[in-house]
Design a protein around this motif. Structure first.
Motif, short mmCIF file in Angstrom:
data_model
loop_
_atom_site.label_atom_id
_atom_site.label_comp_id
_atom_site.label_asym_id
_atom_site.label_seq_id
_atom_site.Cartn_x
_atom_site.Cartn_y
_atom_site.Cartn_z
N LYS A 76 -6.98 -17.76 5.53
CA LYS A 76 -6.08 -17.45 6.63
C LYS A 76 -4.78 -16.86 6.08
O LYS A 76 -4.28 -15.85 6.58
CB LYS A 76 -5.79 -18.70 7.45
N LYS A 77 -4.25 -17.47 5.02
CA LYS A 77 -3.02 -16.97 4.40
C LYS A 77 -3.25 -15.58 3.83
O LYS A 77 -2.42 -14.68 3.98
CB LYS A 77 -2.55 -17.92 3.30
N LYS A 78 -4.41 -15.38 3.18
CA LYS A 78 -4.76 -14.09 2.59
C LYS A 78 -4.84 -13.01 3.67
O LYS A 78 -4.33 -11.91 3.50
CB LYS A 78 -6.09 -14.22 1.84
N ILE A 79 -5.47 -13.35 4.79
CA ILE A 79 -5.61 -12.40 5.89
C ILE A 79 -4.25 -12.02 6.46
O ILE A 79 -3.97 -10.86 6.74
CB ILE A 79 -6.52 -12.97 7.01
N LEU A 80 -3.40 -13.01 6.63
CA LEU A 80 -2.10 -12.77 7.25
C LEU A 80 -1.10 -12.10 6.32
O LEU A 80 0.00 -11.75 6.76
CB LEU A 80 -1.53 -14.08 7.80
N GLU A 81 -1.46 -11.91 5.06
CA GLU A 81 -0.57 -11.23 4.12
C GLU A 81 -1.20 -9.99 3.50
O GLU A 81 -0.55 -9.29 2.74
CB GLU A 81 -0.15 -12.20 3.00
N GLY A 82 -2.45 -9.71 3.82
CA GLY A 82 -3.18 -8.63 3.17
C GLY A 82 -3.03 -7.28 3.83
O GLY A 82 -2.51 -7.14 4.93
N THR A 83 -3.50 -6.27 3.10
CA THR A 83 -3.54 -4.89 3.59
C THR A 83 -5.01 -4.52 3.73
O THR A 83 -5.76 -4.62 2.76
CB THR A 83 -2.81 -3.96 2.61
N TYR A 84 -5.42 -4.09 4.93
CA TYR A 84 -6.83 -3.88 5.22
C TYR A 84 -7.11 -2.51 5.85
O TYR A 84 -6.27 -1.95 6.55
CB TYR A 84 -7.34 -4.96 6.18
#
Length: 163
Positions: A76-84
């Motif tokens: 969840k943290k990775k998703i909310l801080e990532g570039t996709y």
């Protein structure tokens, strides 16, 4: 923050990039342009892709689009801080482009960019940068899979017209 896909298609569709963050089909930007160089890695990758495609097709019969069912705290943290980025070919399949279509026009806030249907089919739409939607020059930036426009993507795409 939506994109219309219209023109020479059987079904005009509306794309909402703000919900793609929860879609399993998204790809991390860092991984989007990496290529396998060895033949063995390519063959193994093809087998893995075929397996994933089969699993996804079976899964989509139950639920479409695929959405993360359970997300760990780390993910969840990775998703909310990532570039996709999101591969566009999933949506083109649903729109059913007519056989006599020849090109696509990416309508932006500053004009139009004409590309081939193959380029569109292999395009990646950047929709999230550092976990946030693209507010400036958004809602998406278009990158070609081969990375040829990695430094200069098509920005501010608001509509896709199949011609």
């Amino acid at each position: 923050m939506i994109i219309q896909l219209t023109g020479n298609v059987n079904y005009s569709i509306t794309l909402d990039p703000t919900v793609w963050i929860f879609d399993d089909r998204k790809v991390a930007f860092e991984e989007a342009f990496t290529f396998q160089t060895t033949k063995e890695a390519s063959e193994e990758d093809e087998i893995k892709k075929a397996s994933q495609f089969w699993d996804r097709e079976v899964y989509q019969q139950k639920l479409d689009p695929p959405v993360n069912k359970s997300i760990s705290r780390y993910d969840k943290k990775k998703i909310l801080e990532g570039t996709y980025v999101m591969p566009i070919h999933h949506f083109l399949k649903n729109a059913e482009i007519n056989n006599d279509a020849k090109k696509a026009l990416l309508v932006t806030d500053t004009g139009e960019t004409a590309i081939t249907l193959d380029e569109l089919n292999q395009s990646l739409f950047l929709f999230s940068q550092d976990g946030k939607p693209l507010n400036q020059k958004g809602p998406v930036h278009v990158y070609f899979q081969d990375g040829s426009n990695k430094d200069e993507p098509v920005k501010g795409v608001q509509k896709i017209v199949i011609d």
